[in-house]
Design an enzyme around this catalytic site. Sequence first.
Site, short mmCIF file in Angstrom:
data_model
loop_
_atom_site.label_atom_id
_atom_site.label_comp_id
_atom_site.label_asym_id
_atom_site.label_seq_id
_atom_site.Cartn_x
_atom_site.Cartn_y
_atom_site.Cartn_z
N HIS A 179 0.83 -1.22 0.00
CA HIS A 179 0.00 0.00 0.00
C HIS A 179 0.86 1.27 0.00
O HIS A 179 0.40 2.35 0.38
CB HIS A 179 -0.95 0.06 1.23
CG HIS A 179 -2.02 -0.96 1.20
ND1 HIS A 179 -2.39 -1.67 2.32
CD2 HIS A 179 -2.81 -1.40 0.20
CE1 HIS A 179 -3.37 -2.51 2.00
NE2 HIS A 179 -3.65 -2.37 0.71
N GLU A 384 -3.80 7.58 -5.42
CA GLU A 384 -2.69 6.74 -5.87
C GLU A 384 -2.27 7.04 -7.31
O GLU A 384 -1.09 7.07 -7.62
CB GLU A 384 -3.07 5.26 -5.71
CG GLU A 384 -3.15 4.87 -4.24
CD GLU A 384 -3.95 3.62 -3.99
OE1 GLU A 384 -5.14 3.59 -4.39
OE2 GLU A 384 -3.40 2.68 -3.39
#
Length: 398
Positions: A179, A384
């Site tokens: 992550h 992201e």
Amino acid sequence: MALLPVLVLNSGSSSIKFSVYETGNSERHRLYEGAVDGIATDQGKFWIKDVDGKKLVDATPALPNRSVAFKLVADALNSEDFPSPKAIGHRMVCGGPTVQDNQLITPALIDEMEKYTAFAPLHTPIAIYIMREALKLFPGTPNFAILDTYFHRTMPEVVTHMPIPEEYSAMGVRRYGYHGISYESIIYQLQPNIPEKLIVAHLGNGASISAIRNGECLDTSMGLTPTGGIISGTRTGDIDPGILLFILRKIAENTESATAAADQLETVVSKRAGLLGVSELSNDMRDLREAIKQGNAKARLAVDKFTWTIAKWIGSYVAELGGLDMMVFTGGIGENDIDSRAEICAGLSALGIVLDAERNNVRGAATISAKNSPITVRVIPPAEDLIIVNHVLRLLGA
Ligand code: ADP
């Protein structure tokens, strides 16, 4: 500088998600996002929408395999209807011990990363397949691997080294952490006021938590694989190794080869465990919250295990950081599940974490701590794709 379209690719087991950004010196505008979903099912979907949410492609094609699915994306983005990408960023979960920097993708780099598919077996083979296809279908366009492990490269050896015989450490067995692109995006959004002592909990289908000092990762819960750390949707998280041996021996009683037994064990710990395993109902937090309302005791236990483990981890990270300035929730559960945030923080007032029930009653970005809470608690959705675009532009310039 002319505006440069950059394509971001993020592939999952049954979907390929993508977005196209128009970029300049400081401009980062998302032009389009889209997905092919339902690969290898009879419910294939292909859509592309612009920033206003207008669907430019909305189809239900047959998607027998990933090759057909990716060709649809490439054909659309190579057509005159869309600006052809000048660079492509691939989200890569793990490149193994030798590939820890974001970099240009070459066939040799792909071969190197492929040696370590066992470190992220649910993610790496798919990403590698898409990288090879992208080199073929976007010839002449530079492709870059942007790693989830990159953010965690600052962890000290005392955190990354595993207590195992040296021969396995030499094979690359260590804590990598995942992550990372999400964590980077939280730091990016906190700029220029990055707290010295920060804990971020990325709670999605996969869940992890990181201790971050001055914007650099000090520790993270996931280990060699994304199955380690805190319990998540279908994964055990950290578990007594004796349990693995017990299950492996049980499986081996009825299995011919050691490899087949290991594969079955992998399915147990990665796909059948976690919230799904305990609840025997679902890996999806929304289903579990609904079941809890109906009095389902197993759903209650699954969610309690989830929030309890996270609270314990937060406690240990406060000790590791020597205090805490800010705590951030992100990921699908972190952003949306009001009850999970309340339950995680309920026992943490002794550490200075005090939620305000009214402020916490939100979905999406907000400050949710009480006015008098010594520690600020925030909800920040990850960004992201933006981080992938930033890395791509940095590497293109280098
Ligand atoms: P992934 O790790 O696959 O990217 P997400 O970050 O999208 O996953 O998170 C998925 C999780 O978020 C699921 O458990 C889902 O139930 C949960 N979630 C999404 N929306 C809500 C909501 N409104 N309330 C509670 N949980 C939610």
